[in-house]
Write a protein that holds these residues in place. Structure first.
Motif, PDB file in Angstrom:
ATOM      1  N   ASN A 185       0.268  11.449   1.257  1.00 53.95           N
ATOM      2  CA  ASN A 185      -1.064  10.872   1.312  1.00 53.95           C
ATOM      3  C   ASN A 185      -1.330   9.161   1.233  1.00 53.95           C
ATOM      4  OD1 ASN A 185      -3.875  10.802   1.268  1.00 53.95           O
ATOM      5  ND2 ASN A 185      -4.110  11.648  -0.674  1.00 53.95           N
ATOM      6  N   THR A 186      -1.021   8.828   2.317  1.00 51.56           N
ATOM      7  CA  THR A 186      -1.129   7.217   2.518  1.00 51.56           C
ATOM      8  C   THR A 186      -1.924   6.902   3.470  1.00 51.56           C
ATOM      9  OG1 THR A 186       0.846   7.204   4.115  1.00 51.56           O
ATOM     10  CG2 THR A 186       1.488   7.195   1.910  1.00 51.56           C
ATOM     11  N   PRO A 187      -2.232   5.613   3.656  1.00 53.30           N
ATOM     12  CA  PRO A 187      -3.307   5.414   4.765  1.00 53.30           C
ATOM     13  C   PRO A 187      -3.037   5.501   6.083  1.00 53.30           C
ATOM     14  CG  PRO A 187      -3.121   3.761   2.816  1.00 53.30           C
ATOM     15  CD  PRO A 187      -2.127   4.521   2.765  1.00 53.30           C
ATOM     16  N   ALA A 188      -1.617   5.692   6.362  1.00 47.14           N
ATOM     17  CA  ALA A 188      -1.077   5.929   7.850  1.00 47.14           C
ATOM     18  C   ALA A 188      -1.650   7.501   8.236  1.00 47.14           C
ATOM     19  CB  ALA A 188       0.501   6.036   7.858  1.00 47.14           C
ATOM     20  N   ILE A 189      -1.904   8.508   7.310  1.00 49.21           N
ATOM     21  CA  ILE A 189      -2.419   9.679   7.762  1.00 49.21           C
ATOM     22  C   ILE A 189      -3.739  10.127   7.173  1.00 49.21           C
ATOM     23  CG2 ILE A 189      -0.139  10.369   7.986  1.00 49.21           C
ATOM     24  CD1 ILE A 189      -0.445  12.183   5.618  1.00 49.21           C
ATOM     25  N   THR A 190      -4.451   9.267   6.346  1.00 45.10           N
ATOM     26  CA  THR A 190      -5.451   9.565   5.803  1.00 45.10           C
ATOM     27  C   THR A 190      -6.765   9.928   6.598  1.00 45.10           C
ATOM     28  OG1 THR A 190      -5.255   7.735   3.988  1.00 45.10           O
ATOM     29  CG2 THR A 190      -7.586   8.692   4.398  1.00 45.10           C
ATOM     30  N   ALA A 191      -6.834   9.664   7.780  1.00 40.28           N
ATOM     31  CA  ALA A 191      -7.678  10.175   8.747  1.00 40.28           C
ATOM     32  C   ALA A 191      -7.498  11.517   9.247  1.00 40.28           C
ATOM     33  CB  ALA A 191      -7.942   9.158   9.866  1.00 40.28           C
ATOM     34  N   ARG A 192      -6.030  11.654   9.330  1.00 37.50           N
ATOM     35  CA  ARG A 192      -5.848  13.003   9.826  1.00 37.50           C
ATOM     36  C   ARG A 192      -6.149  13.945   8.859  1.00 37.50           C
ATOM     37  NH1 ARG A 192       0.342  12.644  11.277  1.00 37.50           N
ATOM     38  NH2 ARG A 192      -0.112  14.751  11.699  1.00 37.50           N
TER      39      ARG A 192
ATOM     40  N   GLN B 232       0.960  -1.065   0.147  1.00 38.98           N
ATOM     41  CA  GLN B 232       0.047  -0.062   0.055  1.00 38.98           C
ATOM     42  C   GLN B 232       0.871   1.316  -0.100  1.00 38.98           C
ATOM     43  OE1 GLN B 232      -2.439  -0.058   3.499  1.00 38.98           O
ATOM     44  NE2 GLN B 232      -0.581   0.114   5.014  1.00 38.98           N
ATOM     45  N   GLY B 233       0.164   2.453  -0.086  1.00 32.00           N
ATOM     46  CA  GLY B 233       1.073   3.932  -0.166  1.00 32.00           C
ATOM     47  C   GLY B 233       2.243   4.029  -0.881  1.00 32.00           C
ATOM     48  N   VAL B 234       2.956   4.456  -0.302  1.00 31.01           N
ATOM     49  CA  VAL B 234       4.219   4.848  -1.454  1.00 31.01           C
ATOM     50  C   VAL B 234       4.801   3.491  -1.802  1.00 31.01           C
ATOM     51  CG1 VAL B 234       6.923   5.671  -1.131  1.00 31.01           C
ATOM     52  CG2 VAL B 234       4.914   6.956   0.117  1.00 31.01           C
ATOM     53  N   GLY B 235       5.148   2.467  -1.057  1.00 34.25           N
ATOM     54  CA  GLY B 235       5.813   1.168  -1.709  1.00 34.25           C
ATOM     55  C   GLY B 235       4.976   0.637  -2.777  1.00 34.25           C
ATOM     56  N   ARG B 236       3.578   0.705  -2.814  1.00 34.39           N
ATOM     57  CA  ARG B 236       2.854   0.186  -3.667  1.00 34.39           C
ATOM     58  C   ARG B 236       3.231   1.088  -5.038  1.00 34.39           C
ATOM     59  NH1 ARG B 236      -1.603   2.841  -5.704  1.00 34.39           N
ATOM     60  NH2 ARG B 236      -3.164   1.696  -7.111  1.00 34.39           N
ATOM     61  N   GLN B 237       3.142   2.453  -4.873  1.00 37.00           N
ATOM     62  CA  GLN B 237       3.090   3.160  -5.995  1.00 37.00           C
ATOM     63  C   GLN B 237       4.712   3.137  -6.683  1.00 37.00           C
ATOM     64  OE1 GLN B 237       0.807   5.069  -7.646  1.00 37.00           O
ATOM     65  NE2 GLN B 237       2.211   4.786  -9.144  1.00 37.00           N
TER      66      GLN B 237
ATOM     67  N   ASP C 129       4.923  11.095  -6.030  1.00 40.62           N
ATOM     68  CA  ASP C 129       6.073  12.019  -6.013  1.00 40.62           C
ATOM     69  C   ASP C 129       7.118  11.412  -5.565  1.00 40.62           C
ATOM     70  OD1 ASP C 129       4.474  14.528  -6.596  1.00 40.62           O
ATOM     71  OD2 ASP C 129       3.862  14.444  -4.390  1.00 40.62           O
ATOM     72  N   VAL C 130       7.046  10.528  -4.306  1.00 37.15           N
ATOM     73  CA  VAL C 130       8.274   9.900  -4.078  1.00 37.15           C
ATOM     74  C   VAL C 130       8.524   8.512  -4.937  1.00 37.15           C
ATOM     75  CG1 VAL C 130       8.982   8.047  -2.266  1.00 37.15           C
ATOM     76  CG2 VAL C 130       7.065   9.916  -1.498  1.00 37.15           C
ATOM     77  N   ALA C 131       7.559   8.037  -5.665  1.00 35.86           N
ATOM     78  CA  ALA C 131       8.051   7.019  -6.704  1.00 35.86           C
ATOM     79  C   ALA C 131       8.702   7.470  -8.015  1.00 35.86           C
ATOM     80  CB  ALA C 131       6.715   6.499  -7.024  1.00 35.86           C
ATOM     81  N   ASN C 132       8.451   8.748  -8.103  1.00 43.62           N
ATOM     82  CA  ASN C 132       9.372   9.387  -9.324  1.00 43.62           C
ATOM     83  C   ASN C 132      10.759   9.545  -9.139  1.00 43.62           C
ATOM     84  OD1 ASN C 132       6.993   9.721 -10.836  1.00 43.62           O
ATOM     85  ND2 ASN C 132       6.707  11.982 -10.026  1.00 43.62           N
ATOM     86  N   MET C 133      10.983   9.734  -7.744  1.00 45.58           N
ATOM     87  CA  MET C 133      12.423   9.966  -7.376  1.00 45.58           C
ATOM     88  C   MET C 133      13.018   8.392  -7.236  1.00 45.58           C
ATOM     89  SD  MET C 133      15.043  11.712  -6.555  1.00 45.58           S
ATOM     90  CE  MET C 133      14.655  13.193  -6.401  1.00 45.58           C
ATOM     91  N   ALA C 134      12.339   7.637  -6.599  1.00 44.20           N
ATOM     92  CA  ALA C 134      12.914   6.221  -6.564  1.00 44.20           C
ATOM     93  C   ALA C 134      12.980   5.748  -7.855  1.00 44.20           C
ATOM     94  CB  ALA C 134      11.867   5.491  -5.689  1.00 44.20           C
ATOM     95  N   LEU C 135      12.112   5.818  -8.954  1.00 45.99           N
ATOM     96  CA  LEU C 135      12.565   5.266 -10.152  1.00 45.99           C
ATOM     97  C   LEU C 135      13.728   5.944 -10.638  1.00 45.99           C
ATOM     98  CD1 LEU C 135      11.358   3.979 -12.708  1.00 45.99           C
ATOM     99  CD2 LEU C 135      10.165   6.003 -13.331  1.00 45.99           C
ATOM    100  N   PHE C 136      13.845   7.279 -10.743  1.00 43.12           N
ATOM    101  CA  PHE C 136      15.220   7.853 -10.986  1.00 43.12           C
ATOM    102  C   PHE C 136      16.307   7.129 -10.831  1.00 43.12           C
ATOM    103  CE2 PHE C 136      18.234  11.147  -9.921  1.00 43.12           C
ATOM    104  CZ  PHE C 136      18.774  11.393 -11.323  1.00 43.12           C
ATOM    105  N   LEU C 137      16.462   7.121  -9.246  1.00 39.43           N
ATOM    106  CA  LEU C 137      17.219   6.399  -8.572  1.00 39.43           C
ATOM    107  C   LEU C 137      17.768   4.848  -8.799  1.00 39.43           C
ATOM    108  CD1 LEU C 137      17.249   8.047  -5.073  1.00 39.43           C
ATOM    109  CD2 LEU C 137      18.856   8.666  -6.892  1.00 39.43           C
ATOM    110  N   ALA C 138      16.537   4.177  -9.506  1.00 36.85           N
ATOM    111  CA  ALA C 138      16.767   2.712  -9.798  1.00 36.85           C
ATOM    112  C   ALA C 138      17.225   2.752 -11.309  1.00 36.85           C
ATOM    113  CB  ALA C 138      15.438   2.260  -9.757  1.00 36.85           C
TER     114      ALA C 138
ATOM    115  N   GLU D 158       2.142  12.930  -2.565  1.00 41.21           N
ATOM    116  CA  GLU D 158       1.449  12.070  -2.926  1.00 41.21           C
ATOM    117  C   GLU D 158       2.279  10.826  -3.204  1.00 41.21           C
ATOM    118  OE1 GLU D 158      -1.802  11.626  -3.391  1.00 41.21           O
ATOM    119  OE2 GLU D 158      -2.170  13.620  -3.144  1.00 41.21           O
ATOM    120  N   PRO D 159       1.881   9.629  -3.310  1.00 40.45           N
ATOM    121  CA  PRO D 159       2.929   8.445  -3.563  1.00 40.45           C
ATOM    122  C   PRO D 159       3.642   8.728  -4.838  1.00 40.45           C
ATOM    123  CG  PRO D 159       0.881   7.674  -2.468  1.00 40.45           C
ATOM    124  CD  PRO D 159       0.617   9.016  -2.605  1.00 40.45           C
TER     125      PRO D 159
END
Length: 266
Positions: free
Chosen positions: A204-211, A22-27, A235-244, A232-233
């Motif tokens: 914006n992941t399930p960990a903080i959705t309620a807040r 879920q969340g960032v890891g999923r994306q 945003d993080v996935a874009n950087m991870a993809l670049f580094l991969a 958004e997930p």
């Protein structure tokens, strides 16, 4: 116009993403699958989550397998890596994304000042956010060294860079993981293996959705951000993809804040 090479094409590299249900890891897993990964190993403590994400990747035309595993347990990680190697033949990319307080966050001691906390309550934070990264690196690096190629990416919280009141142990664990990436980068550069960290803030992941549903809480949260939106997930996935990808082949030992300006980095 001459066709431009897609610099984010993974060219058949195989990735393992922890905590990817879920969340960032999923994306991140979806991003890898959509950019010509030779396969994506989708890990989560909860198998049904991993299965759902792996199915998404395959439906979109990618290759993936779901694997249950506990990153805080080295034997569990070693078995997961062994299965991934058997299925895809190699693991070129490890994304250490599993984090927070582990598989059972409801059992974690909260709201107690650090100086009054029970030392045993530190274990979930340290086990997932630091020992989990150590375990996954230890299990995947030998294959990378043998092939003289690899990408190691650790997702951390900006708490590890700036500190967070009430999250002292979590902040320490995340800072430790970033330090590990810098040390590994120095050790492994000769093998053409890079190691980098992505530091994220409110996403914006399930960990903080309620807040986020509380407008006043959201307003106060965003007052600390230069770009006044929650991350958004993707945003993080874009950087991870670049580094991969090969686009980052001369970048190692660095920490990249993806945080909307919550904190700045020199």
């Amino acid at each position: 116009m001459e066709n431009m090479q897609n610099i984010l094409d993974l060219n058949g590299k195989v990735g393992l993403v922890t905590g990817a249900g879920q969340g960032v890891g999923r994306q991140i897993a979806l991003h890898l699958g959509a950019h010509n990964a030779g396969g994506v190993i989708v890990n989560d403590f909860h198998l049904e989550r991993a299965e759902a994400v792996a199915a998404e990747i395959e439906k979109a035309g990618g290759k993936a397998i779901p694997l249950q595993g506990d990153v805080s347990d080295f034997e569990s990680v070693a078995q997961m890596v062994n299965v991934g190697n058997q299925h895809f033949g190699k693991i070129d990319i490890i994304v250490n994304n599993a984090g927070n307080s582990g598989a059972n966050p409801e059992l974690v001691e909260r709201g107690v000042p650090f100086w009054e906390s029970n030392p045993e309550s530190w274990d979930p934070w340290l086990d997932v956010n630091l020992r989990g990264v150590l375990n996954c690196c230890r299990a995947t690096i030998p294959g990378m060294v043998e092939r003289k190629e690899g990408r190691i990416i650790t997702i951390m919280s900006d708490a590890g860079r700036v500190g967070e009141q009430g999250l002292e142990v979590y902040s320490a664990a995340k800072a430790g993981a970033a330090g590990l990436m810098r040390s590994i980068a120095r050790s492994l550069g000769r093998y053409m293996i890079t190691a980098n960290t992505v530091a994220i803030a409110a996403t914006n992941t399930p960990a903080i959705t309620a807040r986020l549903e509380d407008e006043e809480v959201l307003r106060k949260m965003l007052s600390h951000y230069v770009i006044r939106r929650v991350g958004e997930p993707s945003d993080v996935a874009n950087m991870a993809l670049f580094l991969a990808s090969d686009a980052s082949s001369w970048i190692t030992g660095q920490t990249y804040p993806v945080n909307g300006g919550y904190s700045f980095n020199l």
